[in-house]
Design a protein around this motif. Structure first.
Motif, PDB file in Angstrom:
ATOM      1  N   ALA A  16       0.827  -1.212   0.000  1.00 17.27           N
ATOM      2  CA  ALA A  16       0.000   0.000   0.000  1.00 17.27           C
ATOM      3  C   ALA A  16       0.858   1.257   0.000  1.00 17.27           C
ATOM      4  O   ALA A  16       0.582   2.220  -0.722  1.00 17.27           O
ATOM      5  CB  ALA A  16      -0.925  -0.002   1.218  1.00 17.27           C
ATOM      6  N   VAL A  17       1.916   1.241   0.816  1.00 19.77           N
ATOM      7  CA  VAL A  17       2.820   2.399   0.843  1.00 19.77           C
ATOM      8  C   VAL A  17       3.523   2.547  -0.503  1.00 19.77           C
ATOM      9  O   VAL A  17       3.647   3.651  -1.035  1.00 19.77           O
ATOM     10  CB  VAL A  17       3.841   2.253   1.983  1.00 19.77           C
ATOM     11  CG1 VAL A  17       4.898   3.358   1.906  1.00 19.77           C
ATOM     12  CG2 VAL A  17       3.135   2.303   3.340  1.00 19.77           C
ATOM     13  N   GLY A  18       3.979   1.426  -1.056  1.00 19.98           N
ATOM     14  CA  GLY A  18       4.650   1.479  -2.352  1.00 19.98           C
ATOM     15  C   GLY A  18       3.756   2.016  -3.451  1.00 19.98           C
ATOM     16  O   GLY A  18       4.187   2.795  -4.293  1.00 19.98           O
ATOM     17  N   ALA A  19       2.483   1.607  -3.431  1.00 18.89           N
ATOM     18  CA  ALA A  19       1.550   2.066  -4.466  1.00 18.89           C
ATOM     19  C   ALA A  19       1.292   3.563  -4.363  1.00 18.89           C
ATOM     20  O   ALA A  19       1.003   4.218  -5.373  1.00 18.89           O
ATOM     21  CB  ALA A  19       0.238   1.296  -4.350  1.00 18.89           C
ATOM     22  N   GLN A  23       2.736   9.767  -4.562  1.00 15.47           N
ATOM     23  CA  GLN A  23       1.833  10.790  -4.027  1.00 15.47           C
ATOM     24  C   GLN A  23       2.307  11.266  -2.661  1.00 15.47           C
ATOM     25  O   GLN A  23       2.248  12.458  -2.346  1.00 15.47           O
ATOM     26  CB  GLN A  23       0.410  10.245  -3.935  1.00 15.47           C
ATOM     27  CG  GLN A  23      -0.618  11.283  -3.510  1.00 15.47           C
ATOM     28  CD  GLN A  23      -2.020  10.713  -3.429  1.00 15.47           C
ATOM     29  OE1 GLN A  23      -2.262   9.562  -3.827  1.00 15.47           O
ATOM     30  NE2 GLN A  23      -2.949  11.506  -2.908  1.00 15.47           N
ATOM     31  N   ILE A  24       2.814  10.319  -1.852  1.00 19.44           N
ATOM     32  CA  ILE A  24       3.303  10.674  -0.518  1.00 19.44           C
ATOM     33  C   ILE A  24       4.488  11.630  -0.616  1.00 19.44           C
ATOM     34  O   ILE A  24       4.532  12.664   0.066  1.00 19.44           O
ATOM     35  CB  ILE A  24       3.703   9.407   0.262  1.00 19.44           C
ATOM     36  CG1 ILE A  24       2.455   8.590   0.638  1.00 19.44           C
ATOM     37  CG2 ILE A  24       4.495   9.760   1.526  1.00 19.44           C
ATOM     38  CD1 ILE A  24       2.770   7.207   1.180  1.00 19.44           C
ATOM     39  N   THR A  25       5.471  11.315  -1.468  1.00 21.98           N
ATOM     40  CA  THR A  25       6.657  12.167  -1.556  1.00 21.98           C
ATOM     41  C   THR A  25       6.317  13.522  -2.150  1.00 21.98           C
ATOM     42  O   THR A  25       6.877  14.549  -1.743  1.00 21.98           O
ATOM     43  CB  THR A  25       7.760  11.483  -2.374  1.00 21.98           C
ATOM     44  OG1 THR A  25       7.239  11.063  -3.646  1.00 21.98           O
ATOM     45  CG2 THR A  25       8.308  10.270  -1.645  1.00 21.98           C
ATOM     46  N   SER A  26       5.399  13.558  -3.107  1.00 16.74           N
ATOM     47  CA  SER A  26       4.996  14.840  -3.672  1.00 16.74           C
ATOM     48  C   SER A  26       4.341  15.727  -2.610  1.00 16.74           C
ATOM     49  O   SER A  26       4.642  16.927  -2.493  1.00 16.74           O
ATOM     50  CB  SER A  26       4.033  14.614  -4.841  1.00 16.74           C
ATOM     51  OG  SER A  26       3.579  15.841  -5.367  1.00 16.74           O
ATOM     52  N   ALA A 107       3.416  13.386   8.110  1.00 21.59           N
ATOM     53  CA  ALA A 107       2.153  14.086   7.888  1.00 21.59           C
ATOM     54  C   ALA A 107       1.615  13.763   6.508  1.00 21.59           C
ATOM     55  O   ALA A 107       0.398  13.583   6.314  1.00 21.59           O
ATOM     56  CB  ALA A 107       2.363  15.591   8.039  1.00 21.59           C
ATOM     57  N   ALA A 108       2.501  13.640   5.534  1.00 23.80           N
ATOM     58  CA  ALA A 108       2.071  13.280   4.178  1.00 23.80           C
ATOM     59  C   ALA A 108       1.558  11.850   4.130  1.00 23.80           C
ATOM     60  O   ALA A 108       0.557  11.550   3.466  1.00 23.80           O
ATOM     61  CB  ALA A 108       3.235  13.459   3.202  1.00 23.80           C
ATOM     62  N   ILE A 109       2.224  10.928   4.814  1.00 25.52           N
ATOM     63  CA  ILE A 109       1.760   9.537   4.853  1.00 25.52           C
ATOM     64  C   ILE A 109       0.363   9.461   5.448  1.00 25.52           C
ATOM     65  O   ILE A 109      -0.528   8.768   4.924  1.00 25.52           O
ATOM     66  CB  ILE A 109       2.749   8.672   5.660  1.00 25.52           C
ATOM     67  CG1 ILE A 109       4.067   8.523   4.898  1.00 25.52           C
ATOM     68  CG2 ILE A 109       2.148   7.293   5.939  1.00 25.52           C
ATOM     69  CD1 ILE A 109       5.150   7.819   5.688  1.00 25.52           C
ATOM     70  N   ALA A 110       0.143  10.185   6.542  1.00 26.73           N
ATOM     71  CA  ALA A 110      -1.167  10.161   7.192  1.00 26.73           C
ATOM     72  C   ALA A 110      -2.252  10.733   6.293  1.00 26.73           C
ATOM     73  O   ALA A 110      -3.377  10.218   6.242  1.00 26.73           O
ATOM     74  CB  ALA A 110      -1.102  10.946   8.505  1.00 26.73           C
ATOM     75  N   ASP A 115      -7.074   6.531   7.214  1.00 29.00           N
ATOM     76  CA  ASP A 115      -7.324   5.665   8.367  1.00 29.00           C
ATOM     77  C   ASP A 115      -6.449   4.420   8.381  1.00 29.00           C
ATOM     78  O   ASP A 115      -6.359   3.732   9.415  1.00 29.00           O
ATOM     79  CB  ASP A 115      -8.801   5.243   8.396  1.00 29.00           C
ATOM     80  CG  ASP A 115      -9.728   6.418   8.662  1.00 29.00           C
ATOM     81  OD1 ASP A 115      -9.238   7.450   9.184  1.00 29.00           O
ATOM     82  OD2 ASP A 115     -10.931   6.310   8.343  1.00 29.00           O
ATOM     83  N   ALA A 116      -5.834   4.106   7.263  1.00 27.63           N
ATOM     84  CA  ALA A 116      -4.954   2.927   7.231  1.00 27.63           C
ATOM     85  C   ALA A 116      -3.716   3.119   8.103  1.00 27.63           C
ATOM     86  O   ALA A 116      -3.062   2.141   8.491  1.00 27.63           O
ATOM     87  CB  ALA A 116      -4.535   2.629   5.791  1.00 27.63           C
ATOM     88  N   VAL A 117      -3.409   4.376   8.420  1.00 25.95           N
ATOM     89  CA  VAL A 117      -2.228   4.649   9.248  1.00 25.95           C
ATOM     90  C   VAL A 117      -2.635   4.592  10.724  1.00 25.95           C
ATOM     91  O   VAL A 117      -2.929   5.603  11.363  1.00 25.95           O
ATOM     92  CB  VAL A 117      -1.603   6.022   8.900  1.00 25.95           C
ATOM     93  CG1 VAL A 117      -0.320   6.233   9.699  1.00 25.95           C
ATOM     94  CG2 VAL A 117      -1.319   6.111   7.414  1.00 25.95           C
TER      95      VAL A 117
END
Length: 400
Positions: A16-19, A23-26, A107-110, A115-117
């Motif tokens: 899920a994180v890889g997919a 978007q997370i890094t942006s 903060a970007a990951i969250a 809710d997955a985090v």
């Protein structure tokens, strides 16, 4: 080593994180630069931010590090980390900046994963982050200590004592310490960062290989102008240097760093470059010639044409000083008659590769991937193939 509970969580959430990692890094960079605009203005390469290259490289390194922690829990990917640490040291990165990155990255990951985090997921990925950050901080501390400077204090003023026009788009700047204090030594293949004051008030930084032998006081950097896009971020520093820097001017230059350096064994060596990547080759050749090396040396270079090939004359002169050197040059659009086998793209299959060869590659990533693939097919172990990338290292990000 990642703890067992965190390893279980990371393994379950890595897809899920890889997919969502792009978007997370942006989102991470957007958040961080909004809170710390000085980082974009004076530290991060604005060109790499504009085209997304830095975000792609960060995504690749995080995913690769997490994967390696799971697949090889007893090993740390020091080769990957060393490349990042050298680049960070050349920029003067300090430990406190890792805390800034952690805050905005999570903060970007969250935000992206919502809710997955859960608290368990956040704690597991926080452990991944600090394993990577802690290793980098330790490596960078050692690099600063080896350079004899305080953490982050890598900048000195250097006076321009000469300028050579190598080609229409490549200029060499000869530098000498402005304070006349002897400069620390460097290894053949290393680079320095140059910090330039741009018209809008930014202090943008770029890395350039040292294009001279690592002896004496002076250092030379050779800069290729990115033509036709003077206002674009990806060419703003090279164009500024070409347009503004002359004899007598002063530049802010870092201590030398870089882990792609010529080994000191007697093994055969292959130096492969394309375009301005020849700066690394020339530094290594100059060192070999200056030390009277008896090594077998094979040089492979690819360029657009004779007139765009920097150091073409120097390459011939230096190779001529080495008793066991062979030079192979390809031009895509030669301006004079050439053997058909040396017209077009470089073809490593035509080159004799002695047993035990150590290879050093510098140039565009597609060129280096092609050469590396050819060397692997010829039986050169991956551990003996070294490469240098300027700008974000997209090798991992593009591996798929």
């Amino acid at each position: 080593m990642l703890s067992a509970p965190s390893a279980t969580v990371v393994r379950a959430t890595l897809p899920a994180v890889g997919a969502a990692i792009d978007q997370i890094t942006s989102d991470f960079y957007r958040r961080m630069f909004a809170a710390h605009p000085e980082l974009l203005r004076d530290l991060f390469n604005r060109g790499n931010q504009a085209d997304g290259a830095q975000a792609k490289a960060l995504a690749g390194s995080i995913a690769a590090f997490a994967t390696l922690l799971l697949e090889h829990p007893d090993r740390r990917p020091d080769a990957m980390l060393a490349r990042i640490a050298h680049k960070h040291a050349s920029l003067g990165i300090t430990p406190d900046q890792y805390t800034i990155v952690q805050r905005h990255l999570f903060a970007a990951i969250a935000e992206v994963l919502g809710d997955a985090v859960t608290p368990e997921v956040a704690a597991a990925w926080d452990e991944v982050y600090w394993l990577m950050a802690g290793a980098l901080i330790a490596m960078e501390a050692r690099l600063y200590a080896q350079a004899g400077v305080a953490q982050g204090d890598v900048w000195r003023d250097w006076k321009v004592v000469g300028r050579l026009e190598e080609t229409a788009d490549v200029a060499t700047f000869m530098l000498r310490p402005a304070d006349r204090v002897p400069s620390p030594p460097f290894l053949p293949g290393q680079y320095v960062s140059v910090r330039c004051p741009l018209p809008d008030g930014a202090n943008q930084i770029r890395q350039y290989s040292l294009s001279c032998a690592p002896n004496g006081t002076d250092r030379w950097i050779s800069v290729k102008r990115v033509a036709g896009i003077e206002a674009a971020p990806d060419g703003e520093v090279s164009n500024w240097l070409h347009a503004n820097v002359r004899d007598g001017d002063t530049l802010s230059v870092s201590d030398p760093f870089g882990d792609t350096v010529l080994d000191e064994t007697d093994a055969p060596v292959l130096l492969a470059s394309a375009g301005i990547g020849s700066t690394q080759t020339i530094s290594m050749l100059a060192h070999l010639a200056a030390t009277g090396s008896e090594r077998r040396v094979t040089v492979v270079h690819a360029d657009r044409a004779e007139s765009t090939h920097p150091f073409r004359t120097e390459l011939e002169l230096l190779a001529g000083k080495l008793p066991h050197a062979d030079v192979h040059v390809w031009y895509e659009a030669p301006e004079s008659p050439r053997p058909s086998g040396y017209t077009g793209l470089a073809d490593i299959s035509r080159i004799d590769i002695p047993d035990g060869t150590r290879a050093y590659l510098c140039g565009p990533v597609p060129f280096m991937k092609s050469v590396r693939g050819g060397l692997l097919e010829r039986g050169v172990p991956a551990s003996r193939i070294h490469y240098e990338v300027f700008g974000p290292d997209l090798w991992l990000a593009d591996a798929g």
